[in-house]
Design a protein around this motif. Structure first.
Motif, PDB file in Angstrom:
ATOM      1  N   ARG A 117      -3.592  -3.537  -2.662  1.00  0.00           N
ATOM      2  CA  ARG A 117      -3.286  -2.688  -3.813  1.00  0.00           C
ATOM      3  C   ARG A 117      -4.155  -1.442  -3.875  1.00  0.00           C
ATOM      4  O   ARG A 117      -3.681  -0.364  -4.251  1.00  0.00           O
ATOM      5  N   LEU A 118      -5.437  -1.567  -3.536  1.00  0.00           N
ATOM      6  CA  LEU A 118      -6.363  -0.477  -3.853  1.00  0.00           C
ATOM      7  C   LEU A 118      -7.098   0.115  -2.667  1.00  0.00           C
ATOM      8  O   LEU A 118      -7.617   1.230  -2.765  1.00  0.00           O
ATOM      9  N   PHE A 119      -7.174  -0.633  -1.555  1.00  0.00           N
ATOM     10  CA  PHE A 119      -8.061  -0.181  -0.486  1.00  0.00           C
ATOM     11  C   PHE A 119      -7.628   1.157   0.111  1.00  0.00           C
ATOM     12  O   PHE A 119      -8.456   1.957   0.534  1.00  0.00           O
ATOM     13  N   LEU A 120      -6.343   1.422   0.164  1.00  0.00           N
ATOM     14  CA  LEU A 120      -5.865   2.722   0.654  1.00  0.00           C
ATOM     15  C   LEU A 120      -5.684   3.719  -0.485  1.00  0.00           C
ATOM     16  O   LEU A 120      -5.869   4.918  -0.306  1.00  0.00           O
ATOM     17  N   ARG A 121      -5.307   3.187  -1.655  1.00  0.00           N
ATOM     18  CA  ARG A 121      -5.040   4.069  -2.789  1.00  0.00           C
ATOM     19  C   ARG A 121      -6.291   4.834  -3.215  1.00  0.00           C
ATOM     20  O   ARG A 121      -6.254   6.057  -3.396  1.00  0.00           O
ATOM     21  N   SER A 122      -7.403   4.119  -3.373  1.00  0.00           N
ATOM     22  CA  SER A 122      -8.615   4.775  -3.873  1.00  0.00           C
ATOM     23  C   SER A 122      -9.124   5.854  -2.928  1.00  0.00           C
ATOM     24  O   SER A 122      -9.385   6.985  -3.367  1.00  0.00           O
ATOM     25  N   PRO A 123      -9.276   5.596  -1.614  1.00  0.00           N
ATOM     26  CA  PRO A 123      -9.686   6.688  -0.719  1.00  0.00           C
ATOM     27  C   PRO A 123      -8.680   7.836  -0.693  1.00  0.00           C
ATOM     28  O   PRO A 123      -9.073   9.005  -0.578  1.00  0.00           O
ATOM     29  N   ALA A 145       2.095  -7.088  -3.053  1.00  0.00           N
ATOM     30  CA  ALA A 145       0.725  -7.518  -2.756  1.00  0.00           C
ATOM     31  C   ALA A 145       0.512  -8.972  -3.157  1.00  0.00           C
ATOM     32  O   ALA A 145      -0.083  -9.760  -2.410  1.00  0.00           O
ATOM     33  N   ALA A 146       1.000  -9.330  -4.361  1.00  0.00           N
ATOM     34  CA  ALA A 146       0.842 -10.711  -4.831  1.00  0.00           C
ATOM     35  C   ALA A 146       1.613 -11.681  -3.939  1.00  0.00           C
ATOM     36  O   ALA A 146       1.116 -12.765  -3.598  1.00  0.00           O
ATOM     37  N   LYS A 147       2.821 -11.292  -3.539  1.00  0.00           N
ATOM     38  CA  LYS A 147       3.632 -12.151  -2.671  1.00  0.00           C
ATOM     39  C   LYS A 147       2.926 -12.386  -1.341  1.00  0.00           C
ATOM     40  O   LYS A 147       2.864 -13.532  -0.846  1.00  0.00           O
ATOM     41  N   ALA A 148       2.376 -11.339  -0.762  1.00  0.00           N
ATOM     42  CA  ALA A 148       1.679 -11.469   0.523  1.00  0.00           C
ATOM     43  C   ALA A 148       0.408 -12.301   0.380  1.00  0.00           C
ATOM     44  O   ALA A 148       0.124 -13.177   1.206  1.00  0.00           O
ATOM     45  N   ALA A 149      -0.364 -12.056  -0.695  1.00  0.00           N
ATOM     46  CA  ALA A 149      -1.638 -12.761  -0.868  1.00  0.00           C
ATOM     47  C   ALA A 149      -1.428 -14.245  -1.120  1.00  0.00           C
ATOM     48  O   ALA A 149      -2.123 -15.092  -0.537  1.00  0.00           O
ATOM     49  N   VAL A 150      -0.470 -14.584  -1.988  1.00  0.00           N
ATOM     50  CA  VAL A 150      -0.199 -15.997  -2.290  1.00  0.00           C
ATOM     51  C   VAL A 150       0.366 -16.704  -1.058  1.00  0.00           C
ATOM     52  O   VAL A 150      -0.027 -17.834  -0.733  1.00  0.00           O
ATOM     53  N   PRO A 202       0.812  -1.234   0.000  1.00  0.00           N
ATOM     54  CA  PRO A 202       0.000   0.000   0.000  1.00  0.00           C
ATOM     55  C   PRO A 202       0.838   1.273   0.000  1.00  0.00           C
ATOM     56  O   PRO A 202       0.405   2.297  -0.544  1.00  0.00           O
ATOM     57  N   LEU A 203       2.057   1.210   0.571  1.00  0.00           N
ATOM     58  CA  LEU A 203       2.926   2.389   0.588  1.00  0.00           C
ATOM     59  C   LEU A 203       3.290   2.814  -0.829  1.00  0.00           C
ATOM     60  O   LEU A 203       3.189   4.000  -1.192  1.00  0.00           O
ATOM     61  N   PHE A 204       3.702   1.854  -1.645  1.00  0.00           N
ATOM     62  CA  PHE A 204       4.058   2.175  -3.035  1.00  0.00           C
ATOM     63  C   PHE A 204       2.822   2.598  -3.831  1.00  0.00           C
ATOM     64  O   PHE A 204       2.918   3.426  -4.750  1.00  0.00           O
ATOM     65  N   LYS A 205       1.669   2.046  -3.500  1.00  0.00           N
ATOM     66  CA  LYS A 205       0.439   2.473  -4.165  1.00  0.00           C
ATOM     67  C   LYS A 205       0.098   3.922  -3.791  1.00  0.00           C
ATOM     68  O   LYS A 205      -0.393   4.697  -4.612  1.00  0.00           O
ATOM     69  N   MET A 206       0.369   4.287  -2.533  1.00  0.00           N
ATOM     70  CA  MET A 206       0.142   5.671  -2.105  1.00  0.00           C
ATOM     71  C   MET A 206       1.087   6.627  -2.821  1.00  0.00           C
ATOM     72  O   MET A 206       0.705   7.742  -3.205  1.00  0.00           O
TER      73      MET A 206
END
Length: 578
Positions: A132-138, A77-82, A19-23
């Motif tokens: 990926r998106l939950f913090l980026r979009s808001p 994000a993919a690494k954490a989710a998998v 999320p940091l890089f997405k921000m």
């Protein structure tokens, strides 16, 4: 979902960096309208090509940096989710292995398969998209609103009205659809159960020409699932058009307000374009957020279903350490006024069973279908626990044994001969992992399986297909008997495990079983009186109760149930011979 987040603890770095890089990407994106306003007001408006080129270069740099940040965020994000889903699957599988047959029967195989596959995958997708998106979009939404206030406070009030209205729409639809997605997954369970029954019973269905009926039954389940999915999908689909309507109306109002403000010389044309761009960014991000909410709703519903499996605790508690060796004079097995009722059953399957078996004895168990034969022997390895009374092995309550200790002591061959994909050697080593080839061949010889194994190319290393489909029913049964013999158990249970063998092979098997070490206690469950007539004692069951116990001769003289079974079978044999 909260309880499942523990499986993310090894990915703390990834859950922060994604999320940091997405921000960071979002931050660079928020500067784009400002740069565009600069190009319009000073580059184009002032006919300064230098500003256009410099600002264009800044836009390219912002795009490249944003792309790099986005790729980096998606990697983490993919690494954490998998990794999360892998640990979750392992934990769920391990938990299922701790459940007793009672809980597995109650939950159902198809339900557990759905939890392990579809539900876990939905949760994995949810974790990936949230990171990926939950913090980026808001961040984009509120960032765009703040940037709009820097440009013009009056125009920015439109943002202040639009954003809460959009939030009500998005979260309102989420609250409505969340319970419906749980019903969708339950419908998926029903479809999977029907599919599994049809695939495993395909030969029976075709033998009775029931393809049309089963196709209709599957169609009903699938149609119900489809209708529910369509209904939920329509509700979820409302999010996008309603969001577009609200944002487009807000954009129209913004353009009108901006035009008035430009005419009043309060803001410039480039700033109006920047405001519209910010509104467009909000639109895009809210559409993403709406789709994300739908995905999160599904993921939360699936997470709750997975949590419900973790909340199911085994009704069996095992001893933690092996106890002292049993007394030498203790009976091998005792059923002390045992009763057994399965979970959800209306009546007891076994009632007041009282038996004492000495070490080295061979015990036959016979009775009609549903009389409780398998239920009786299934309590020895603790597949099920007695609801009343006590089962003892070597003078000890079976509940005091450690699992490994009890399973090493008791070897069982179940009614259904189950083999696993691999080789004959790998299947036999389930009995005891360190068994030598000599011990494997010895077990095969006793099980009357040596001849056909030697005839196969590769011998012990001959391949076994899934569920042993490349072997006949009799071959599978003999291999499962050999597998149990490899472990050299003190108590050997043969639960109707020779039903596919011809009489000559079964007779040779009975002879080999009688030649086991004298301290080995054997339980033979069979529908055939000939299979158990030479047992030291025979237990006759009828409707879960003991109808008689004794030797073949004693029962033939004084037990009507045994007489009926014995004479009906031998009368049939004589009729065939004549």
């Amino acid at each position: 979902m909260r309880k499942l987040l523990v499986y993310l603890k090894d990915y703390k770095k990834e859950t922060v960096l994604a999320p940091l890089f997405k921000m960071l990407e979002a931050m660079f994106e928020l500067f784009v309208p400002f740069v565009m306003a600069n190009i319009i007001d000073y580059g184009i408006g002032g006919a300064d090509s230098g500003i256009v080129l410099r600002s264009g270069g800044i836009l390219i740099a912002l795009g490249l940096i944003g792309l790099l940040c986005s790729i980096t965020a998606q990697y983490f994000a993919a690494k954490a989710a998998v990794g999360f889903s892998t640990k979750l699957k392992h934990a769920l599988f391990d938990h299922i292995q701790t459940l007793s047959f009672t809980e597995i029967d109650t939950l159902g195989t198809s339900t557990l398969i759905t939890r392990m596959t579809s539900d876990v995958n939905q949760v994995q997708n949810g974790v990936n998209m949230v990171l990926r998106l939950f913090l980026r979009s808001p961040f984009i939404v509120f960032g765009a609103m703040i940037m709009a206030f820097f440009i013009d406070q009056k125009a920015a009030l439109i943002f202040l009205v639009t954003i809460p209205l959009l939030a009500v729409v998005v979260f309102g639809i989420m609250m409505i659809t969340m319970p419906l997605y749980k019903k969708v997954q339950a419908g998926l369970d029903a479809v999977l159960l029907t599919t599994r029954e049809n695939l495993t019973g395909a030969r029976v269905i075709r033998a009775f020409h029931k393809e049309a009926e089963e196709t209709e039954r599957f169609g009903e389940k699938n149609t119900a699932l489809t209708n529910l999915q369509l209904f939920v999908g329509k509700l979820s689909a409302l999010t996008n058009p309603v969001t577009y309507i609200i944002v487009n109306v807000a954009t129209i109002v913004l353009l009108y307000t901006g035009a008035v403000r430009v005419d009043e010389a309060v803001i410039s044309q480039g700033q109006v374009v920047a405001l519209v761009n910010y509104m467009s960014q909000i639109l895009v991000e809210l559409v993403k957020l709406a789709n994300l909410i739908i995905l999160i709703t599904k993921a939360l519903a699936c997470a709750n279903r997975i949590e419900s499996i973790f909340e199911v605790k085994s009704s069996m508690q095992w001893g933690e350490t092996a106890a002292a060796s049993a007394r030498a004079d203790a009976p091998a097995v005792e059923f002390d006024h045992v009763h057994l009722a399965y979970a959800g059953a209306g009546a007891e399957s076994l009632s007041d069973i009282h038996i004492t078996v000495k070490k080295g004895q061979t015990v036959g168990v016979i009775g009609g279908t549903g009389s409780g034969k398998s239920s009786l022997v299934n309590m020895l390895p603790r597949f099920y626990d007695a609801t009343k009374g006590m089962v003892r092995i070597d003078g000890r309550d079976v509940k005091t044994y450690a699992m490994e200790e009890l399973r090493e002591k008791v070897g069982i061959v179940l009614q259904r001969a189950v083999l696993f994909r691999g080789t004959i050697r790998e299947n036999l080593l389930w009995g005891r992992g360190d068994a030598s080839d000599e011990e494997l061949w010895e077990a095969l010889s006793r099980a009357q399986a040596r001849e056909f194994v030697e005839a196969k190319e590769g011998g012990l290393d001959a391949p076994v297909a899934q569920e042993g489909r490349n072997l006949s029913g009799g071959q599978r049964q003999r291999l499962t008997i050999a597998r149990a013999l490899v472990g050299k158990p003190e108590i050997l249970i043969l639960d109707d495990s020779a039903s596919a063998l011809d009489y000559a092979t079964e007779a040779a098997l009975r002879t080999a079983i009688r030649e086991l070490p004298k301290e080995t206690t054997v339980f033979i469950v069979s529908q055939r009186a000939s299979s158990i007539r030479h047992a030291d004692q025979i237990i006759v069951l009828e409707d879960g109760e003991m109808a008689g116990i004794g030797t073949h001769e004693e029962l033939l003289a004084g037990c009507e149930v045994y007489q009926e079974i014995y004479y009906s079978q031998f009368a049939k044999q004589n009729a065939v011979q004549n």
